[in-house]
Design a protein around this motif. Structure first.
Motif, PDB file in Angstrom:
ATOM      1  N   TRP A   1      -3.467   6.161  13.386  1.00  0.00           N
ATOM      2  CA  TRP A   1      -2.806   4.765  13.293  1.00  0.00           C
ATOM      3  C   TRP A   1      -3.841   3.528  13.672  1.00  0.00           C
ATOM      4  N   LEU A   2      -4.673   3.866  14.825  1.00  0.00           N
ATOM      5  CA  LEU A   2      -5.822   2.780  15.108  1.00  0.00           C
ATOM      6  C   LEU A   2      -6.750   2.839  14.112  1.00  0.00           C
ATOM      7  N   ARG A   3      -7.269   4.048  13.303  1.00  0.00           N
ATOM      8  CA  ARG A   3      -8.189   4.103  12.410  1.00  0.00           C
ATOM      9  C   ARG A   3      -7.863   3.109  11.283  1.00  0.00           C
ATOM     10  N   ASN A   4      -6.526   3.501  10.960  1.00  0.00           N
ATOM     11  CA  ASN A   4      -5.958   2.538   9.785  1.00  0.00           C
ATOM     12  C   ASN A   4      -5.994   1.269  10.097  1.00  0.00           C
TER      13      ASN A   4
ATOM     14  N   GLY B   1       0.837   2.683   7.006  1.00  0.00           N
ATOM     15  CA  GLY B   1       0.781   3.838   6.231  1.00  0.00           C
ATOM     16  C   GLY B   1       1.596   4.905   5.906  1.00  0.00           C
ATOM     17  N   LEU B   2       3.058   4.613   6.630  1.00  0.00           N
ATOM     18  CA  LEU B   2       4.126   5.424   6.304  1.00  0.00           C
ATOM     19  C   LEU B   2       4.712   5.016   4.961  1.00  0.00           C
TER      20      LEU B   2
ATOM     21  N   PRO C   1       6.251  12.240   9.543  1.00  0.00           N
ATOM     22  CA  PRO C   1       4.924  11.412   9.089  1.00  0.00           C
ATOM     23  C   PRO C   1       4.162  10.718  10.309  1.00  0.00           C
ATOM     24  N   TRP C   2       5.115  10.362  11.126  1.00  0.00           N
ATOM     25  CA  TRP C   2       4.483   9.564  12.265  1.00  0.00           C
ATOM     26  C   TRP C   2       3.438  10.565  12.909  1.00  0.00           C
ATOM     27  N   LEU C   3       3.734  11.745  13.115  1.00  0.00           N
ATOM     28  CA  LEU C   3       2.390  12.787  13.352  1.00  0.00           C
ATOM     29  C   LEU C   3       1.074  12.633  12.790  1.00  0.00           C
ATOM     30  N   GLY C   4       1.327  12.462  11.392  1.00  0.00           N
ATOM     31  CA  GLY C   4       0.094  12.105  10.714  1.00  0.00           C
ATOM     32  C   GLY C   4      -0.639  10.950  11.159  1.00  0.00           C
ATOM     33  N   LEU C   5       0.028   9.796  11.858  1.00  0.00           N
ATOM     34  CA  LEU C   5      -0.750   8.667  12.301  1.00  0.00           C
ATOM     35  C   LEU C   5      -0.778   9.023  13.702  1.00  0.00           C
TER      36      LEU C   5
ATOM     37  N   ALA D   1       0.920  -1.132  -0.059  1.00  0.00           N
ATOM     38  CA  ALA D   1       0.036  -0.137  -0.052  1.00  0.00           C
ATOM     39  C   ALA D   1       0.882   1.116  -0.235  1.00  0.00           C
ATOM     40  N   GLY D   2       0.329   2.364  -0.221  1.00  0.00           N
ATOM     41  CA  GLY D   2       0.991   3.654  -0.296  1.00  0.00           C
ATOM     42  C   GLY D   2       1.172   4.449   1.018  1.00  0.00           C
ATOM     43  N   ILE D   3       1.441   5.549   0.725  1.00  0.00           N
ATOM     44  CA  ILE D   3       1.523   6.382   2.008  1.00  0.00           C
ATOM     45  C   ILE D   3      -0.020   6.870   2.476  1.00  0.00           C
ATOM     46  N   CYS D   4      -0.371   6.978   3.748  1.00  0.00           N
ATOM     47  CA  CYS D   4      -1.747   7.268   3.892  1.00  0.00           C
ATOM     48  C   CYS D   4      -1.788   9.067   3.812  1.00  0.00           C
TER      49      CYS D   4
END
Lengths: 343, 343, 343, 343
Positions: B254-257, B206-207, B244-248, B10-13
């Motif tokens: 991160w839990l939603r993903n 997602g990273l 990018p971890w901040l996005g998770l 998969a790509g980057i979320c």
């Protein structure tokens, strides 16, 4: 704010970023390098170097150099390098770790460069089994002090290496700056000159992360993919490491970036050389200027928010220009320094 | 096209990508982790786990696991793990390489899980210096076959580990999927249960690239930064790995993903379980479905463009869902498979 | 014929040989050190050093030093030593190999000795993670150039080591010669002075094979037996390695052997120092004489059957005396050299 | 007292001892193998094997096997061996340590022997870079359970190895017992059958210490001397390691010793097989008898002063005969056991 601390403090150049984004649009992609983006970059590298070379992607320069060196020698062999080489001074024993103990034999040399004579002296110093046998010579292009080996210099080193059965490794963390400086075809200072393996730096040239290891002698690359995997250097989502290279390779952006950084260093050099109390240490041939600043001036500049490193090895302050360094930044830095120095 | 080959295809979320772009806007940044983005992620990790832990960024899971294990044992020690553990089956000897020779002692165990009894049996099997002394137990959460250790199971393993003076390492390449599946606080299956070091996977969540090593026992983290550097795992432009971890982390993406991927696996499982000839091997507890497909069906699906792996270890086909797997893709896959199987 | 090439060219001293033979008379014996002979030597070592130390037997000096150093640091640490130290110049990268990459940081120093200042300079030179952190200081007693650290010198080095949290390793391949030279109790220049680990050489003192590693800090010896085993240094028929030590320890034969070798060096020095054209390089404090001989004289002596090494590091010819060197041999060597030099 | 615990609990055989003493009479000798004794043994080995092989001396079997394997593969390769192989079960991770991480892939196999099919299965199991590529097959001759590969079996393994581009290593800690058992020329089960490297055990055959590594393919031996040195396996007083081999080689004492040990095992087997409650596990083909004893009998024998090991791997008690085992000892052991079992 742009700075002179290091070219690895700059961001991603727009062209590389564009490909990173593009490669994310393609949805699911095969992982571990088995994707079209990676394949394309490998092919483009072969085009660039005009030869059928093997290309591997790793995450950073320490890994690129260490893995390349480990593939060229065994633990009881040694690697000849300059005493200021990054592999000796700034990789925390990475080459020794990856090779399981290969020793680095260091030589002095003017302008941060190894010479054939220095190599010869190290090779012939010992011939007994109580000392690790030299097997590789490693040169940094451009060097840690911002100088560049000429084509003739690389050839001369490769010649002595060949005579002494040493492999030639080139640490090209700033390879682009060297090619731009010499204005030669990249093959001229690599395989055509006798280099076996090149670590081609992308990060300092505008990538977010990633370097390439290029084996010009494909026999040496046997099972290197396993080595990369075992060493934790194989990206699963490889496209994000590889695709951005296309941004650098299209339209020779890598050279444009390098030429720009080199030009900024030249400009900086011109502005600094006649500031009273400032002594430029090396004629800048790539994107670094090394200069001794009066102590109070260095302090004042830092207090004013400027960032740069002071190095013990080469001495002086290192002012490093990047792909994004602006002339105005150079001028402002020089002007502030001048006003401090003449105060 | 979305696939079921691996969540690393998969790509980057979007949220992670947004931070990657944001961090690029800030111009020059201190390198090697000495930047504000990295600091922020570390602090957020400590918040997330509700404890004062040490956090390190590395490039991939092989490196995260191998470096963590190497920090917990010496070359003449051994690591107890399940025979299907990724460190045993898919890291090309990475743990042995980074530790300079530590042996992995493998145990069987139902549903891809280690048991206290199996650990006890391996620890007590030998007590002489001709066999490497067990020093670490490594568990994978969620496991290689898509199952999840319950809080009680982790605690029981940590208890036997404590009694036998073993450190507990958790390979959390899919840690998010386990937390989402158990619906517990992340501390509950880590330090509160007795885990010493967690490798927290970002890539599959997602990273673009990068994992985090979390030391809950800070004493164990002494000089780990040097280890990371020497091993070629320290990013110079660290912000692109960390930001990018901040996005998770923002809004628990991160839990939603992870919840989404888990839900897709559940859906897939529901659609597959009553297809004639298909046998689901494990009750899916995270984002993987393992199923035996009739040979002709597997071939036909692949011929139709579907990608998935067939594993020897666990047997069957592995159908892996990712943060971006769409219900329609699941339905289409199931429908095509059903039509092939009932034909 | 007795020679001056190395004290490791001498044979087995009678007392050691006697115990080797005795230990063979006992028929079957437990292997791997689980025998009475080995136990006895360990106890005798504790008596000798007047402290409860841990004692391990290994096959040679490279292994003793390398394993001891590896137990004191990790791969990303470094070891401070003199540039002429055996671990740097004559073990083919053994320390780097056993430690999986620890770097040796070398210092210059008069008479082959490290100084507290040189150690301090190396420790404080760098404090960043790009360079391996110093963790051990290693001194050679007696040194490679035949000098000896005084008790005060060892103490001063151990003091700076303690302050800088470095462990102290002593390469005692010729420890006996140092003790004999200083005429102190062996504890005075080891644990009482702050040494953590001693590699106590037996081979050059009259054994057929084998050295002892003595851990004065028993905590540091944890699991060292496993390290020895894994590294291929655990003898199965251990008694033949250990028992001969009793021949050295009974009646202080080890000191008698060392005193004799030292005396022979002194005699040689007296005979050489006024030979025209000969320049003695160091005041001999143990069993070696370093002297510059006129080129033609060195050649003529070698042509006449004499053996000795010419070293690049320290310069000059090394004339090494052994436990069995006879005064007549010294006199004959001196006489022949004198007649050549005055010819 | 003679025992059945291990053939490495026996002493030095008289002929080996004689040469050890002789070599000590020659006064000073060149060190590190540059002496006449060592040269003579090397030449005799070439005579023995009837081919121009390269011969190296190391201190023990762990080192011999580990260094040989490390020279045949890189860290990201793997070694195929039987699950009961000494390199897997009793060298504390030595092979992994010396090779810097090569994985051992183990196979089951009757009578402690690898089969071509098992090798083929392991080679073809995986072909991706996530698993270390098999590069070597290692067989133990005679095996850990006292059986012996026939000439045909070695040839068949070497044939599959050749087809799969694997090197063939033979752990010959008890090579002599295998040659004696098969009654063939030693070349028949080594290079003539396709073995590349043999670790020829001396210790269990009557030496005090030391094994020999024989490279039949001299290309593979390139720089192996450096490897031996770096790994702490180069004896300075080499003659004491090498000369005793002449005692074994003169008049084929090595075969006489082996034949005797084998005969004692046969005798023991004859005496044990009809004792009620005793079950012999393998037909003894070399110098070991594996037998299941009634629990109370094993305890009673041990209480009576007999020593022997109980092994988990193969099961049962291992009764090992040595070059010096006397028929009377065998008879006494058997008689005592019989009287306990029928009581």
């Amino acid at each position: 704010m742009q700075q002179f601390a290091s070219d690895n403090q700059a961001g991603i150049c727009p062209e590389a970023l564009e490909y990173l984004l593009k490669s994310n649009d393609s949805g699911h992609e095969s992982s571990y390098g088995d994707d079209a983006w990676t394949q394309r970059v490998c092919d483009r590298m072969r085009d660039l170097f005009q030869t059928d070379c093997d290309v591997f992607f790793v995450f950073n320069g320490t890994a690129a150099n260490s893995l390349a060196l480990a593939s060229l020698c065994q633990s009881y062999h040694s690697v000849i390098c300059h005493e200021l080489a990054h592999i000796e001074t700034d990789e925390c024993g990475g080459p020794e770790f990856f090779s399981n103990g290969s020793k680095l034999l260091t030589a002095k040399g003017e302008n941060g460069k190894l010479t054939p004579d220095a190599i010869e002296a190290l090779v012939t110093k010992r011939a007994d089994i109580h000392y690790p046998r030299p097997k590789v010579v490693s040169i940094t292009q451009s060097t840690e002090v911002g100088t560049v080996y000429t084509v003739e210099e690389v050839r001369a080193i490769a010649a002595i290496a060949k005579r002494r059965q040493l492999r030639v490794h080139m640490d090209g963390a700033r390879f682009a700056n060297a090619v731009a400086s010499l204005n030669v075809h990249p093959s001229e200072i690599t395989w055509r000159a006798g280099v076996d393996v090149l670590c081609f730096g992308g990060t300092k040239n505008g990538l977010p992360v990633g370097e390439v290891v290029v084996f010009f002698d494909k026999v040496l690359a046997e099972d290197f993919a396993y080595r990369v995997k075992q060493a934790g250097q194989l990206a699963s989502k490889m496209r994000f490491i590889s695709a951005p290279w296309l941004g650098l390779l299209d339209n020779d952006v890598w050279l444009r970036n390098a030429r720009h950084a080199n030009a900024m260093a030249k400009l900086l050099h011109q502005r600094l050389r006649d500031i009273p109390g400032v002594r430029v240490l090396f004629e800048p041939e790539s994107n670094a200027v090394f200069a001794e600043l009066p102590n109070h001036a260095a302090q004042a500049m830092r207090a004013g928010g400027w960032k740069f490193y002071q190095f013990i090895g080469a001495g002086g302050c290192r002012l490093m220009c990047a792909w994004d360094t602006q002339p105005e930044t150079v001028e402002r830095f020089a002007a502030e320094l001048r006003s401090i120095c003449i105060a």
